[in-house]
Design a protein around this motif. Structure first.
Motif, PDB file in Angstrom:
ATOM      1  N   VAL A 206      43.801  30.945  42.925  1.00  0.00           N
ATOM      2  CA  VAL A 206      42.886  31.661  42.017  1.00  0.00           C
ATOM      3  C   VAL A 206      42.259  32.816  42.792  1.00  0.00           C
ATOM      4  O   VAL A 206      41.590  32.596  43.810  1.00  0.00           O
ATOM      5  CB  VAL A 206      41.768  30.747  41.476  1.00  0.00           C
ATOM      6  CG1 VAL A 206      40.979  31.474  40.388  1.00  0.00           C
ATOM      7  CG2 VAL A 206      42.321  29.433  40.940  1.00  0.00           C
ATOM      8  N   ASN A 207      42.499  34.032  42.332  1.00  0.00           N
ATOM      9  CA  ASN A 207      41.952  35.229  42.974  1.00  0.00           C
ATOM     10  C   ASN A 207      41.329  36.126  41.912  1.00  0.00           C
ATOM     11  O   ASN A 207      41.445  35.853  40.710  1.00  0.00           O
ATOM     12  CB  ASN A 207      43.061  35.985  43.712  1.00  0.00           C
ATOM     13  CG  ASN A 207      43.592  35.201  44.909  1.00  0.00           C
ATOM     14  OD1 ASN A 207      42.897  35.064  45.911  1.00  0.00           O
ATOM     15  ND2 ASN A 207      44.807  34.675  44.803  1.00  0.00           N
ATOM     16  N   ALA A 208      40.682  37.186  42.347  1.00  0.00           N
ATOM     17  CA  ALA A 208      40.119  38.153  41.401  1.00  0.00           C
ATOM     18  C   ALA A 208      40.372  39.567  41.895  1.00  0.00           C
ATOM     19  O   ALA A 208      40.502  39.804  43.099  1.00  0.00           O
ATOM     20  CB  ALA A 208      38.621  37.924  41.224  1.00  0.00           C
ATOM     21  N   GLU A 245      47.246  52.035  35.827  1.00  0.00           N
ATOM     22  CA  GLU A 245      48.460  51.765  36.618  1.00  0.00           C
ATOM     23  C   GLU A 245      48.113  51.466  38.073  1.00  0.00           C
ATOM     24  O   GLU A 245      48.858  50.769  38.761  1.00  0.00           O
ATOM     25  CB  GLU A 245      49.422  52.959  36.556  1.00  0.00           C
ATOM     26  CG  GLU A 245      50.154  53.097  35.239  1.00  0.00           C
ATOM     27  CD  GLU A 245      49.276  53.656  34.125  1.00  0.00           C
ATOM     28  OE1 GLU A 245      48.208  54.241  34.434  1.00  0.00           O
ATOM     29  OE2 GLU A 245      49.621  53.473  32.954  1.00  0.00           O
ATOM     30  N   GLU A 246      46.966  52.008  38.539  1.00  0.00           N
ATOM     31  CA  GLU A 246      46.598  51.764  39.937  1.00  0.00           C
ATOM     32  C   GLU A 246      46.001  50.370  40.155  1.00  0.00           C
ATOM     33  O   GLU A 246      45.793  49.950  41.285  1.00  0.00           O
ATOM     34  CB  GLU A 246      45.640  52.864  40.423  1.00  0.00           C
ATOM     35  CG  GLU A 246      46.391  54.170  40.611  1.00  0.00           C
ATOM     36  CD  GLU A 246      45.484  55.356  40.901  1.00  0.00           C
ATOM     37  OE1 GLU A 246      45.798  56.120  41.832  1.00  0.00           O
ATOM     38  OE2 GLU A 246      44.469  55.528  40.202  1.00  0.00           O
ATOM     39  N   ILE A 247      45.725  49.665  39.064  1.00  0.00           N
ATOM     40  CA  ILE A 247      45.287  48.268  39.181  1.00  0.00           C
ATOM     41  C   ILE A 247      46.503  47.345  39.094  1.00  0.00           C
ATOM     42  O   ILE A 247      46.457  46.197  39.521  1.00  0.00           O
ATOM     43  CB  ILE A 247      44.264  47.915  38.067  1.00  0.00           C
ATOM     44  CG1 ILE A 247      43.188  49.009  37.944  1.00  0.00           C
ATOM     45  CG2 ILE A 247      43.591  46.572  38.343  1.00  0.00           C
ATOM     46  CD1 ILE A 247      42.375  49.270  39.199  1.00  0.00           C
ATOM     47  N   VAL A 248      47.595  47.870  38.553  1.00  0.00           N
ATOM     48  CA  VAL A 248      48.800  47.044  38.350  1.00  0.00           C
ATOM     49  C   VAL A 248      49.373  46.537  39.682  1.00  0.00           C
ATOM     50  O   VAL A 248      49.682  45.349  39.819  1.00  0.00           O
ATOM     51  CB  VAL A 248      49.873  47.846  37.564  1.00  0.00           C
ATOM     52  CG1 VAL A 248      51.235  47.184  37.674  1.00  0.00           C
ATOM     53  CG2 VAL A 248      49.466  47.973  36.099  1.00  0.00           C
ATOM     54  N   GLY A 249      49.513  47.434  40.670  1.00  0.00           N
ATOM     55  CA  GLY A 249      50.123  47.039  41.955  1.00  0.00           C
ATOM     56  C   GLY A 249      49.365  45.883  42.614  1.00  0.00           C
ATOM     57  O   GLY A 249      49.965  44.848  42.962  1.00  0.00           O
ATOM     58  N   PRO A 250      48.035  46.023  42.783  1.00  0.00           N
ATOM     59  CA  PRO A 250      47.266  44.910  43.351  1.00  0.00           C
ATOM     60  C   PRO A 250      47.378  43.639  42.507  1.00  0.00           C
ATOM     61  O   PRO A 250      47.426  42.526  43.048  1.00  0.00           O
ATOM     62  CB  PRO A 250      45.828  45.453  43.354  1.00  0.00           C
ATOM     63  CG  PRO A 250      45.998  46.938  43.455  1.00  0.00           C
ATOM     64  CD  PRO A 250      47.233  47.254  42.675  1.00  0.00           C
ATOM     65  N   LEU A 255      49.603  38.079  41.948  1.00  0.00           N
ATOM     66  CA  LEU A 255      50.373  37.124  41.145  1.00  0.00           C
ATOM     67  C   LEU A 255      51.611  36.618  41.893  1.00  0.00           C
ATOM     68  O   LEU A 255      52.060  35.497  41.674  1.00  0.00           O
ATOM     69  CB  LEU A 255      50.827  37.775  39.832  1.00  0.00           C
ATOM     70  CG  LEU A 255      49.734  38.105  38.812  1.00  0.00           C
ATOM     71  CD1 LEU A 255      50.322  38.908  37.653  1.00  0.00           C
ATOM     72  CD2 LEU A 255      49.062  36.830  38.279  1.00  0.00           C
ATOM     73  N   SER A 256      52.127  37.457  42.786  1.00  0.00           N
ATOM     74  CA  SER A 256      53.467  37.206  43.339  1.00  0.00           C
ATOM     75  C   SER A 256      53.440  36.318  44.580  1.00  0.00           C
ATOM     76  O   SER A 256      52.390  36.021  45.140  1.00  0.00           O
ATOM     77  CB  SER A 256      54.112  38.546  43.706  1.00  0.00           C
ATOM     78  OG  SER A 256      53.503  39.017  44.903  1.00  0.00           O
ATOM     79  N   ASP A 257      54.646  35.960  45.020  1.00  0.00           N
ATOM     80  CA  ASP A 257      54.790  35.158  46.243  1.00  0.00           C
ATOM     81  C   ASP A 257      54.331  35.916  47.483  1.00  0.00           C
ATOM     82  O   ASP A 257      54.092  35.292  48.520  1.00  0.00           O
ATOM     83  CB  ASP A 257      56.265  34.758  46.434  1.00  0.00           C
ATOM     84  CG  ASP A 257      56.645  33.647  45.469  1.00  0.00           C
ATOM     85  OD1 ASP A 257      55.746  33.070  44.827  1.00  0.00           O
ATOM     86  OD2 ASP A 257      57.859  33.366  45.354  1.00  0.00           O
ATOM     87  N   SER A 258      54.230  37.250  47.398  1.00  0.00           N
ATOM     88  CA  SER A 258      53.726  38.004  48.551  1.00  0.00           C
ATOM     89  C   SER A 258      52.324  37.528  48.922  1.00  0.00           C
ATOM     90  O   SER A 258      51.905  37.659  50.067  1.00  0.00           O
ATOM     91  CB  SER A 258      53.654  39.501  48.241  1.00  0.00           C
ATOM     92  OG  SER A 258      54.912  39.981  47.902  1.00  0.00           O
ATOM     93  N   GLY A 264      41.173  32.467  46.476  1.00  0.00           N
ATOM     94  CA  GLY A 264      39.723  32.638  46.575  1.00  0.00           C
ATOM     95  C   GLY A 264      39.335  34.027  47.066  1.00  0.00           C
ATOM     96  O   GLY A 264      38.229  34.237  47.550  1.00  0.00           O
ATOM     97  N   HIS A 265      40.249  35.003  46.904  1.00  0.00           N
ATOM     98  CA  HIS A 265      39.993  36.359  47.404  1.00  0.00           C
ATOM     99  C   HIS A 265      39.572  37.284  46.264  1.00  0.00           C
ATOM    100  O   HIS A 265      40.160  37.240  45.179  1.00  0.00           O
ATOM    101  CB  HIS A 265      41.256  36.905  48.074  1.00  0.00           C
ATOM    102  CG  HIS A 265      41.032  38.222  48.744  1.00  0.00           C
ATOM    103  ND1 HIS A 265      40.250  38.354  49.873  1.00  0.00           N
ATOM    104  CD2 HIS A 265      41.446  39.460  48.432  1.00  0.00           C
ATOM    105  CE1 HIS A 265      40.206  39.628  50.233  1.00  0.00           C
ATOM    106  NE2 HIS A 265      40.928  40.322  49.367  1.00  0.00           N
ATOM    107  N   ILE A 266      38.571  38.115  46.538  1.00  0.00           N
ATOM    108  CA  ILE A 266      38.154  39.129  45.558  1.00  0.00           C
ATOM    109  C   ILE A 266      38.658  40.465  46.099  1.00  0.00           C
ATOM    110  O   ILE A 266      38.141  40.970  47.105  1.00  0.00           O
ATOM    111  CB  ILE A 266      36.606  39.192  45.411  1.00  0.00           C
ATOM    112  CG1 ILE A 266      35.977  37.786  45.345  1.00  0.00           C
ATOM    113  CG2 ILE A 266      36.216  40.074  44.221  1.00  0.00           C
ATOM    114  CD1 ILE A 266      36.399  36.938  44.172  1.00  0.00           C
ATOM    115  N   LEU A 267      39.676  41.006  45.458  1.00  0.00           N
ATOM    116  CA  LEU A 267      40.317  42.229  45.958  1.00  0.00           C
ATOM    117  C   LEU A 267      39.685  43.457  45.291  1.00  0.00           C
ATOM    118  O   LEU A 267      39.869  43.685  44.089  1.00  0.00           O
ATOM    119  CB  LEU A 267      41.829  42.154  45.666  1.00  0.00           C
ATOM    120  CG  LEU A 267      42.692  43.338  46.079  1.00  0.00           C
ATOM    121  CD1 LEU A 267      42.506  43.698  47.552  1.00  0.00           C
ATOM    122  CD2 LEU A 267      44.165  43.036  45.803  1.00  0.00           C
TER     123      LEU A 267
END
Ligand SMILES: NC(=O)c1ccc[n+]([C@@H]2O[C@H](COP(=O)([O-])OP(=O)(O)OC[C@H]3O[C@@H](n4cnc5c(N)ncnc54)[C@H](O)[C@@H]3O)[C@@H](O)[C@H]2O)c1
Length: 276
Positions: A206-208, A245-250, A255-258, A264-267
């Motif tokens: 779970v991240n934000a 679109e600049e929020i899409v990459g993060p 969401l991804s395996d990367s 628990g991270h707020i990016l």
């Protein structure tokens, strides 16, 4: 078809095709996105579908959501391997309704792997006069809506699932007249950390994301007021609003395996505005 960042009214905007960023591990997964009728939720739907993710988009405005699902389909006309986007109506304040969305996704696509708690409202009022209805609606949509979404997600997700909540720079930087919103987003940030600790037992991350000013209907008020816009741009180190679109990459990263060891991270994705 791919999307390019519009070069129009944002001085200093970096040119480039952000939709080219691939995450092959996402292909075949199933996502639920709340508030997907417009704005960032709509762009998340398109970006995920483009990468072969099936999406259930849920919005309080059913007609808007249907139109959004159709627009993603049209955008991808003729492209192979695109995921389906199914629209449905939900009020995120209603826990049973969010559970029904999770069950719809399982019924349509067999599973749920990704869940974006994106729906939110941004009301304004001086702190001394906030109407009861406003504080209740804000906390209920922005905070309870995230909790109920996460609960619904966890009820159907398998280990490896990923939930992303939409927080805001407003969680850490006070904006005058937005006490309800700022406190709701501070709650979303902390709730994200609480959920990450407990959902770790289920193998669910779970991240934000904490965006700054992003060019959507929610920030129309600042874009339409030259004085407010100049003040806002002055307080952003990159001196421009972000594009959806600049929020899409993060978002794709979280969401991804990367990001499989990130929870628990707020990016912050805010052009640096949390520092000003
Ligand atoms: N735009 C920004 O600058 C910005 C900055 C920081 C955080 N955010 C957050 O990002 C998220 C998306 O913002 P946006 O700018 O795309 O917003 P937006 O207003 O363009 O879209 C929000 C969507 O949520 C839906 N919605 C509202 N109440 C709902 C409810 N009760 N149930 C279900 N759906 C509901 C709306 O119908 C709309 O389609 C929000 O949580 C917002 O607080 C936005």
């Amino acid at each position: 078809m791919t999307l390019s960042i519009p070069a129009d009214n944002h001085p200093g905007r970096v040119q480039g095709d952000l939709m080219q960023v691939e995450h092959p591990d996402l292909r075949g997964k199933v996502a639920v996105i709340t508030g997907a009728g417009r704005g960032m939720g709509l762009r998340f739907s398109a970006a995920l579908a483009r990468r072969g993710v099936h999406v259930v988009g849920a919005d309080i405005d059913g007609a808007l959501m249907d139109e959004a699902a159709r627009s993603v389909e049209l955008e991808h006309d003729g492209i192979d391997g695109v995921g389906d986007v199914v629209g449905t109506t939900v009020d995120v304040r209603d826990r049973d309704a969010q559970q029904a969305v999770a069950e719809l996704a399982v019924e349509r696509f067999g599973q749920v792997d990704l869940w974006i708690n994106n729906a939110g409202i941004f009301p304004e009022s001086p702190a001394t006069d906030i109407p009861v209805s406003q504080i209740q609606a804000t906390l209920s949509i922005n905070v309870e809506g995230v909790l109920y979404g996460a609960q619904a997600a966890a009820s159907v997700m398998r280990p490896g699932g990923s939930i992303v909540n939409m927080a805001s720079v407003a969680a850490v930087r006070v904006r005058r007249g937005r006490a309800a919103y700022c406190s709701s987003k501070a709650a979303v940030s902390h709730l994200t950390e609480c959920l990450a600790v407990e959902y770790g037992d289920l193998g669910i991350r779970v991240n934000a994301i904490a965006p700054g000013f992003v060019d959507t209907e929610m920030t129309r008020w600042v874009q339409d007021d030259p004085e407010a816009l100049a003040k806002a741009l002055d307080a952003i180190p990159l001196h421009r609003l972000g594009s959806p679109e600049e929020i899409v990459g993060p978002m794709l990263f979280l969401l991804s395996d990367s990001a499989r060891y990130v929870t628990g991270h707020i990016l912050a994705v805010d052009g640096g505005s949390r520092h000003v």
